[in-house]
Write a protein that holds these residues in place. Sequence first.
Motif, PDB file in Angstrom:
ATOM      1  N   PHE A   1       0.819  -1.212   0.000  1.00 13.79           N
ATOM      2  CA  PHE A   1       0.000   0.000   0.000  1.00 13.79           C
ATOM      3  C   PHE A   1       0.853   1.262   0.000  1.00 13.79           C
ATOM      4  O   PHE A   1       1.938   1.300   0.592  1.00 13.79           O
TER       5      PHE A   1
ATOM      6  N   ALA B   1      -2.530  -1.330  -3.563  1.00 13.15           N
ATOM      7  CA  ALA B   1      -3.506  -0.236  -3.610  1.00 13.15           C
ATOM      8  C   ALA B   1      -2.841   1.064  -3.199  1.00 13.15           C
ATOM      9  O   ALA B   1      -1.952   1.082  -2.340  1.00 13.15           O
TER      10      ALA B   1
ATOM     11  N   ARG C   1      -5.052  -1.060  -7.417  1.00 12.96           N
ATOM     12  CA  ARG C   1      -6.163  -0.110  -7.378  1.00 12.96           C
ATOM     13  C   ARG C   1      -5.625   1.259  -6.944  1.00 12.96           C
ATOM     14  O   ARG C   1      -4.742   1.339  -6.081  1.00 12.96           O
TER      15      ARG C   1
ATOM     16  N   ASN D   1      -7.145   5.097  -5.808  1.00  7.26           N
ATOM     17  CA  ASN D   1      -8.295   5.943  -5.501  1.00  7.26           C
ATOM     18  C   ASN D   1      -7.850   7.244  -4.855  1.00  7.26           C
ATOM     19  O   ASN D   1      -6.681   7.416  -4.492  1.00  7.26           O
TER      20      ASN D   1
ATOM     21  N   LEU E   1      -7.891   0.995   1.081  1.00  7.26           N
ATOM     22  CA  LEU E   1      -6.770   0.082   0.930  1.00  7.26           C
ATOM     23  C   LEU E   1      -7.175  -1.365   1.204  1.00  7.26           C
ATOM     24  O   LEU E   1      -6.473  -2.299   0.786  1.00  7.26           O
TER      25      LEU E   1
ATOM     26  N   ARG F   1     -12.280  -3.848  -2.774  1.00  8.10           N
ATOM     27  CA  ARG F   1     -11.592  -4.617  -3.821  1.00  8.10           C
ATOM     28  C   ARG F   1     -12.100  -4.308  -5.226  1.00  8.10           C
ATOM     29  O   ARG F   1     -11.371  -4.483  -6.203  1.00  8.10           O
TER      30      ARG F   1
ATOM     31  N   THR G   1     -11.902   1.360  -7.902  1.00  2.00           N
ATOM     32  CA  THR G   1     -10.662   1.967  -8.366  1.00  2.00           C
ATOM     33  C   THR G   1     -10.966   3.157  -9.258  1.00  2.00           C
ATOM     34  O   THR G   1     -12.012   3.215  -9.914  1.00  2.00           O
TER      35      THR G   1
END
Length: 270
Positions: A97, A148, A190, A192, A240, A245, A248
């Motif tokens: 992360f 993520a 991912r 965000n 995270l 899951r 994104t």
Amino acid sequence: MKGSEEDAGLAGKVALVSGGGAAGDGIGNGRAAAILLARAGVKVLVADRDLGLAERTVAMITAEGGVAAAHAGDVTSEADCGRLVDAAVDRWGRLDFLDNNVGIGSRGSVVDEKPEEYRRVMQVNVESMFLLSKYAIPAMIKTAKGGAIVNISSISALRPRGLTTYTTSKAAVIGLTQAMAVDHGRDNIRVNCICPGPMYTPMVYARGMSEAARSQRANASVLKTEGTGWDVGHAVKFLLSNHARYITGQVLVVDGGVTLQGPERDSRDH
């Protein structure tokens, strides 16, 4: 239905949190995220330009039984960004992360702002996220087969209120987030973005804030209250986690409903 931290897929993972320090024992966005991730079993590399501030965050985490390490680093330096990522991987063998928190404010209009100040704000608020991600993504792919990233923007990017350079930089963070999400979805990464509203954090109150100003900020939200670093930290933890899951390239607004109201004239940074 029984839930647990294990369900979130956080325990045993490794996170790099930039801007993870805060003045004194104050709770800023980065420090809150670092503490909450550690409580969920994440090993956290707390990065800050001021090593002492990062070390205080680590002390707060280890006092609760969490695992963390502090590293100094200037995230506008490509070399430092590479070293921060290497430090996490060298210590714990992986990186899962990245939480990009670092940012500075700016108040001038396009006429008033000096070009060198514009470039500095863009460097700190946007290029730093580019650089950390540039090194974090390959590490995530190699050591964790995915990961993520959360980037911190601002509601100023969604509802401009002047502050031209700051607003431009925070809008760029959203564009960066969405482009990275497209580019690296195939890598199982991912990406965000969080847009906080008027949070009562050390960065804000260190400059001094009257009770009248705090009341104005609170009244700007439909909940009639200020947010705190914990509110942002919980949002980071969610984005995270495995609970997000299938999320994104999205912008999560954490503002108590400020953006649902009419134009808000508080000149303090969000």
